[in-house]
Design an enzyme around this catalytic site. Structure first.
Site, PDB file in Angstrom:
ATOM      1  N   SER A 107       0.820  -1.202   0.000  1.00 13.09           N
ATOM      2  CA  SER A 107       0.000   0.000   0.000  1.00 13.09           C
ATOM      3  C   SER A 107       0.861   1.262   0.000  1.00 13.09           C
ATOM      4  O   SER A 107       1.942   1.291   0.593  1.00 13.09           O
ATOM      5  CB  SER A 107      -0.895   0.002   1.249  1.00 13.09           C
ATOM      6  OG  SER A 107      -1.518   1.260   1.433  1.00 13.09           O
ATOM      7  N   GLN A 128       0.299  -0.576  -4.835  1.00 12.03           N
ATOM      8  CA  GLN A 128      -0.999   0.093  -4.900  1.00 12.03           C
ATOM      9  C   GLN A 128      -0.836   1.580  -4.637  1.00 12.03           C
ATOM     10  O   GLN A 128      -0.120   1.985  -3.718  1.00 12.03           O
ATOM     11  CB  GLN A 128      -1.960  -0.516  -3.871  1.00 12.03           C
ATOM     12  CG  GLN A 128      -3.283   0.209  -3.722  1.00 12.03           C
ATOM     13  CD  GLN A 128      -3.248   1.280  -2.626  1.00 12.03           C
ATOM     14  OE1 GLN A 128      -2.355   1.291  -1.784  1.00 12.03           O
ATOM     15  NE2 GLN A 128      -4.204   2.175  -2.644  1.00 12.03           N
ATOM     16  N   TYR A 130      -3.080   5.457  -4.399  1.00 10.88           N
ATOM     17  CA  TYR A 130      -4.336   6.201  -4.394  1.00 10.88           C
ATOM     18  C   TYR A 130      -4.245   7.300  -5.445  1.00 10.88           C
ATOM     19  O   TYR A 130      -3.161   7.663  -5.904  1.00 10.88           O
ATOM     20  CB  TYR A 130      -4.587   6.807  -3.013  1.00 10.88           C
ATOM     21  CG  TYR A 130      -4.837   5.790  -1.943  1.00 10.88           C
ATOM     22  CD1 TYR A 130      -6.063   5.118  -1.861  1.00 10.88           C
ATOM     23  CD2 TYR A 130      -3.846   5.464  -1.010  1.00 10.88           C
ATOM     24  CE1 TYR A 130      -6.291   4.171  -0.878  1.00 10.88           C
ATOM     25  CE2 TYR A 130      -4.083   4.516  -0.024  1.00 10.88           C
ATOM     26  CZ  TYR A 130      -5.294   3.877   0.040  1.00 10.88           C
ATOM     27  OH  TYR A 130      -5.523   2.935   1.001  1.00 10.88           O
ATOM     28  N   THR A 156      -6.272   2.382  -6.620  1.00 13.85           N
ATOM     29  CA  THR A 156      -7.485   2.343  -5.814  1.00 13.85           C
ATOM     30  C   THR A 156      -8.293   3.596  -6.117  1.00 13.85           C
ATOM     31  O   THR A 156      -7.817   4.712  -5.909  1.00 13.85           O
ATOM     32  CB  THR A 156      -7.153   2.288  -4.313  1.00 13.85           C
ATOM     33  OG1 THR A 156      -6.484   1.053  -4.035  1.00 13.85           O
ATOM     34  CG2 THR A 156      -8.418   2.363  -3.464  1.00 13.85           C
ATOM     35  N   ARG A 165     -15.090   6.554   9.803  1.00 13.67           N
ATOM     36  CA  ARG A 165     -14.881   5.312  10.543  1.00 13.67           C
ATOM     37  C   ARG A 165     -14.822   5.671  12.028  1.00 13.67           C
ATOM     38  O   ARG A 165     -13.821   6.182  12.521  1.00 13.67           O
ATOM     39  CB  ARG A 165     -13.598   4.641  10.060  1.00 13.67           C
ATOM     40  CG  ARG A 165     -13.617   4.414   8.535  1.00 13.67           C
ATOM     41  CD  ARG A 165     -12.245   4.353   7.910  1.00 13.67           C
ATOM     42  NE  ARG A 165     -12.334   4.353   6.446  1.00 13.67           N
ATOM     43  CZ  ARG A 165     -11.280   4.348   5.646  1.00 13.67           C
ATOM     44  NH1 ARG A 165     -10.053   4.343   6.149  1.00 13.67           N
ATOM     45  NH2 ARG A 165     -11.448   4.351   4.336  1.00 13.67           N
ATOM     46  N   LYS A 252      -8.776  -1.086  -8.668  1.00 11.44           N
ATOM     47  CA  LYS A 252      -9.444  -1.648  -7.486  1.00 11.44           C
ATOM     48  C   LYS A 252     -10.510  -0.684  -6.968  1.00 11.44           C
ATOM     49  O   LYS A 252     -10.275   0.520  -6.881  1.00 11.44           O
ATOM     50  CB  LYS A 252      -8.409  -1.914  -6.384  1.00 11.44           C
ATOM     51  CG  LYS A 252      -8.973  -2.492  -5.087  1.00 11.44           C
ATOM     52  CD  LYS A 252      -7.835  -2.781  -4.106  1.00 11.44           C
ATOM     53  CE  LYS A 252      -8.337  -3.364  -2.792  1.00 11.44           C
ATOM     54  NZ  LYS A 252      -9.019  -2.331  -1.965  1.00 11.44           N
ATOM     55  N   HIS A 276     -13.833  -1.499  -0.578  1.00 12.97           N
ATOM     56  CA  HIS A 276     -12.830  -1.014   0.380  1.00 12.97           C
ATOM     57  C   HIS A 276     -13.042  -1.646   1.757  1.00 12.97           C
ATOM     58  O   HIS A 276     -12.865  -1.011   2.797  1.00 12.97           O
ATOM     59  CB  HIS A 276     -12.864   0.512   0.499  1.00 12.97           C
ATOM     60  CG  HIS A 276     -11.513   1.125   0.718  1.00 12.97           C
ATOM     61  ND1 HIS A 276     -10.725   1.588  -0.301  1.00 12.97           N
ATOM     62  CD2 HIS A 276     -10.793   1.347   1.846  1.00 12.97           C
ATOM     63  CE1 HIS A 276      -9.604   2.072   0.171  1.00 12.97           C
ATOM     64  NE2 HIS A 276      -9.608   1.929   1.483  1.00 12.97           N
ATOM     65  N   ARG A 279     -15.292   0.069   4.315  1.00 11.17           N
ATOM     66  CA  ARG A 279     -14.770   1.225   5.048  1.00 11.17           C
ATOM     67  C   ARG A 279     -15.058   2.548   4.342  1.00 11.17           C
ATOM     68  O   ARG A 279     -14.619   3.597   4.781  1.00 11.17           O
ATOM     69  CB  ARG A 279     -13.261   1.071   5.257  1.00 11.17           C
ATOM     70  CG  ARG A 279     -12.924  -0.051   6.214  1.00 11.17           C
ATOM     71  CD  ARG A 279     -11.430  -0.328   6.289  1.00 11.17           C
ATOM     72  NE  ARG A 279     -10.645   0.786   6.765  1.00 11.17           N
ATOM     73  CZ  ARG A 279     -10.530   1.141   8.044  1.00 11.17           C
ATOM     74  NH1 ARG A 279     -11.202   0.476   8.987  1.00 11.17           N
ATOM     75  NH2 ARG A 279      -9.772   2.161   8.404  1.00 11.17           N
TER      76      ARG A 279
END
Length: 387
Positions: A107, A128, A130, A156, A165, A252, A276, A279
């Site tokens: 990540s 991965q 963002y 992502t 959250r 993703k 996700h 989340r």
């Protein structure tokens, strides 16, 4: 390590050994956590058909994901803060995945950097990212991934804004953890975790601190993160990322068939059906319930993977039988990591592999590549009859 026979055993051990804020980070969703819970429970609605008097010898779970040979079609999903679950957690998880023969995905929000993981592994891993507004940072992130010989890029796209959250907010989640009376009291009960963390220098977001403009410490990181995600993201910007990366490209965060078609149009090699981990948008469809509709829309044109709710080899079996070419596990491997480090991740993979192999045999199949809906009993309401 006590006798471990299922992922739930690892989860119980994980809860005892890791500070509460990091356990809650893993074991939670947004708002009411309805989608987080449905990701798992919806698998239970699908039943398996047992077949007998079938030659079960010569079984194989070997397959491929985006052209890469895998021991089983399961990859380790990108999970932020993995290095807070266990010291140098990303390195430990990557090593376990490499030894087992499955892909590891690092990540962007990892504690160990791309360079850290590359230095401590011998095979390429997936990376991965963002979709962030900082074009210079994004460009250099892609360059660093290429320099580290990452074999696939995963974008992502379901985090333009961050879902609320509750547990993370109440716990004051951060890396390294903020020292409050509550957090210190809890960490003092996790001596094994604490001693390991004292022995590593990796306690910050290694891909960001020192790399993003103006981010030199945790306080400046918080300010940067609050403004980093690209709310204006559209498919044209994703198309630009596709042009930058000339290797396997995975998107993703797909739940709607219309978005699956858009991912196909921008040149993705694979998509990951994912919400996700529950989340982001609470009240959304579970990944496994979304999968059949996406397979109907694009399944013969692009490789489809599934992420969300997989806690057993039977869950993997059901996803593959519904058409997915691969699956991803996040929480399942994190339970193992927090419970017993690299050995725990290996144990999680062993459990899922054994359950997949045995369940496949009981369904009368000997090759994971030949799974189809014939081994499943899917209730009609499962596919939805929406007004």
């Amino acid at each position: 390590m006590p006798a471990i026979t299922c992922i739930e055993d690892l989860k119980r051990l994980y809860e005892r050994r890791v500070p509460r804020m990091f356990y809650d980070y893993t074991e939670s969703g947004s708002w009411t956590e309805a989608t987080f819970e449905k990701n798992c429970s919806d698998f239970h609605d699908i039943l398996l058909k047992q077949r007998v008097a079938v030659d079960m010898s010569g079984r194989t779970t070997q397959s491929q994901m985006i052209g890469q040979d895998v021991t089983m079609p399961v990859a380790l999903a990108p999970v932020g803060l993995t290095g807070m679950q266990s010291a140098d957690g990303e390195i430990k998880a990557a090593r376990a995945a490499e030894a087992f023969g499955v892909p590891f995905t690092l990540s962007t929000m990892s504690i160990c950097s791309i360079e850290d993981v590359a230095e401590h592994t011998s095979k390429p891993f997936w990376f991965q990212v963002y979709t962030l507004k900082d074009d210079d940072f994004m460009r250099r992130l892609f360059e660093r991934a290429k320099a580290a010989r990452c074999s696939a890029m995963m974008i992502t796209i379901d985090l333009q804004v961050m879902g609320q959250r509750h547990k993370d907010i109440k716990n004051g989640l951060s890396a390294p953890p903020k020292l409050t009376p509550k957090s210190v009291a809890n960490m003092m009960t996790k001596m094994r975790w604490g001693m390991e963390m004292l022995g590593t220098k990796r306690r910050f977001f290694g891909n960001i601190v020192g790399h993003a403009s103006g981010v030199t410490d945790p306080s400046s990181l918080s300010a940067w993160t609050a403004e980093a995600f690209d709310e204006a993201l559209d498919w044209n910007r994703i198309r630009e990322f596709r042009k930058i990366w000339d290797g396997p490209f995975i998107i993703k965060g797909i739940i709607d068939p219309r978005d699956a078609k858009e991912a196909l149009n921008v040149g993705a090699d694979a998509i990951v059906v994912s919400n996700h981990g529950g989340r982001q948008l609470d009240g959304a469809l579970s990944s496994i319930r979304a999968l059949p509709h996406i397979m109907d829309a694009v399944g013969d044109k692009i490789e489809v993977h599934l992420d969300g709710g997989i806690r057993s080899g039977q869950d993997v079996l059901k996803a593959l039988a519904l058409g997915a070419k691969g699956t991803m596990i996040g929480r399942s491997f994190v339970y193992g990591l927090g419970a017993a480090g690299e050995q725990g991740v290996t144990k999680a993979l062993e459990i899922i592999h054994k359950e997949l192999d045995l369940s496949m045999a009981f369904c009368g199949k000997t090759n994971v590549k030949h799974l189809d809906r014939d081994i499943l009993m899917v209730p009609r309401p499962f596919l939805g009859d929406w007004a």
